[in-house]
Design an enzyme around this catalytic site. Sequence first.
Site, PDB file in Angstrom:
ATOM      1  N   ARG A  79       0.857  -1.178   0.000  1.00  0.00           N
ATOM      2  CA  ARG A  79       0.000   0.000   0.000  1.00  0.00           C
ATOM      3  C   ARG A  79       0.899   1.236   0.000  1.00  0.00           C
ATOM      4  NH1 ARG A  79      -3.789   2.489   4.799  1.00  0.00           N
ATOM      5  NH2 ARG A  79      -4.868   4.005   3.480  1.00  0.00           N
ATOM      6  N   HIS A  80       0.434   2.328  -0.566  1.00  0.00           N
ATOM      7  CA  HIS A  80       1.187   3.580  -0.502  1.00  0.00           C
ATOM      8  C   HIS A  80       1.449   3.959   0.946  1.00  0.00           C
ATOM      9  CE1 HIS A  80      -2.406   5.649   0.896  1.00  0.00           C
ATOM     10  NE2 HIS A  80      -3.075   5.050  -0.076  1.00  0.00           N
ATOM     11  N   GLY A  81       2.391   4.832   1.152  1.00  0.00           N
ATOM     12  CA  GLY A  81       2.736   5.265   2.499  1.00  0.00           C
ATOM     13  C   GLY A  81       1.769   6.293   3.068  1.00  0.00           C
ATOM     14  N   ALA A 133      -0.105   0.046  -4.453  1.00  0.00           N
ATOM     15  CA  ALA A 133      -1.523   0.311  -4.688  1.00  0.00           C
ATOM     16  C   ALA A 133      -2.175   0.910  -3.452  1.00  0.00           C
ATOM     17  CB  ALA A 133      -2.217  -0.965  -5.153  1.00  0.00           C
ATOM     18  N   SER A 191       1.352   1.820   4.156  1.00  0.00           N
ATOM     19  CA  SER A 191       2.543   1.049   3.743  1.00  0.00           C
ATOM     20  C   SER A 191       2.440  -0.448   4.042  1.00  0.00           C
ATOM     21  CB  SER A 191       3.823   1.617   4.386  1.00  0.00           C
ATOM     22  OG  SER A 191       4.032   2.956   3.991  1.00  0.00           O
TER      23      SER A 191
END
Length: 447
Positions: free
Chosen positions: A72-74, A332, A375
């Site tokens: 996952r994005h931060g 994502a 994240s």
Amino acid sequence: MDSLLFLILCLVSLFIANYAMGSPDFRIPLYSTKTPYFWGKDIDEFIREDEEIWVDYDNKECQIIHLNLILRHGSRSPTLSWIKKMTVLGNILKSNPEVIERFPFLNSWENPFPETQAGHLSDLGEDEHFSLGRRFGRRFSLLFTGDLENILYGVTYKQRTQASCASFYEGLTDTLDGESLKNVKPAINDKLLRFFDTCSKYIKSVENNKTAAPEHTSFKYGPEMQRIAQKIADKLGLKTLNSEEAQTIHHLCAFELAMFDKSDWCDMLEKEDLFIFEYLYDLKQYWNRGYGHSVNWGMSCPFNSNVFKQLNDVIYKARNGEDYNVADIQFAHAETIIPIFTAFGLFNDSVPLKADNYESQKERQFRTSKIVPMSASFGIGLYQCEASENTEEEVYVVRMFVNEKPIVIPACEQEICEYKQFMKYYDDLVNCNYAEICENNKLHDEL
């Protein structure tokens, strides 16, 4: 007497410091999908080099040959809708003299989150992914070293995934080569990573359906949330506060604390309130992204089937002495990872999450603060085992990793699973039909 005075002054100083920091004990993994990654992990954890490279299976040594990893994005700025809610609430409270008297910080407070930066990766998010690049580089050093050109990278069209990928790559290359490189060129692949955008059935029956998550709605306006809203109202000196306003205060506390290390908004909350908010958001994710509806996990078909396609391709090429990709690393969203978790049967509680079973679900598995914080990561490692006298060809096994740690695989109820058994168990994911699951052809057929 002097020593007593000194002790009093120390206690007063400690109280003032704690107050000024905006409730530092609130930095705990209880903010659902808004939880910073390292609020639930030890950033200084000792990681042994190549600690996930080898495993023993059936008295054979097995070495990893491919890692399929999605992150996952931060940590990011709030989305535009929440930024606007924050501004509106802040202005309302600032106009009330009694509220200002109780919380003087509001007199000069301005929304610190620019609308132009809505949803963008924050400095904290960059740090998270730089650290994760280093950590994965250390855990899988032997797999990656000398093969950086054989790693695929994928992102979505969102800035936060692309920036996360860049930071991860810098950390990875810093660990492997001793130099942070910035030349990563990820492919934008929304078809695999934002499948929720094009699934007609999901959009119609869940995302745009206000009745799709009745348990979340019931809890949002139920007694637990009413008590919290009233407690906050009492602290502010107001008669009432609605659930949406209470959630906005919670979001302000979470985002300011994550991005600026302090938030006076947290002083309007109590620690036990965080558990209630967490369950509220878990209900939303459970019913809108998780086990609440079969289409939630069914729509992850493009990603899941691609994983098996890649694993099969790696096995074929390894057996034939051909070059293959040692890793596929994609970036994502929570909306991507929760359906994938669900499709693989992870974190599935025996009793569904409902509005009336908060107390009995305190030990639930489906806890988004822990399984899909900022994240978060989900990995499948493919291992090649040494051949034995009883086998004509190598045996392949898999392991699953959630947030860097191995987990029990439902396909075999242990942490290491023979690939053939793994693929057979998840046959519905291997051979899924996205258009059929999402009824994407239904409108065309009707016309």
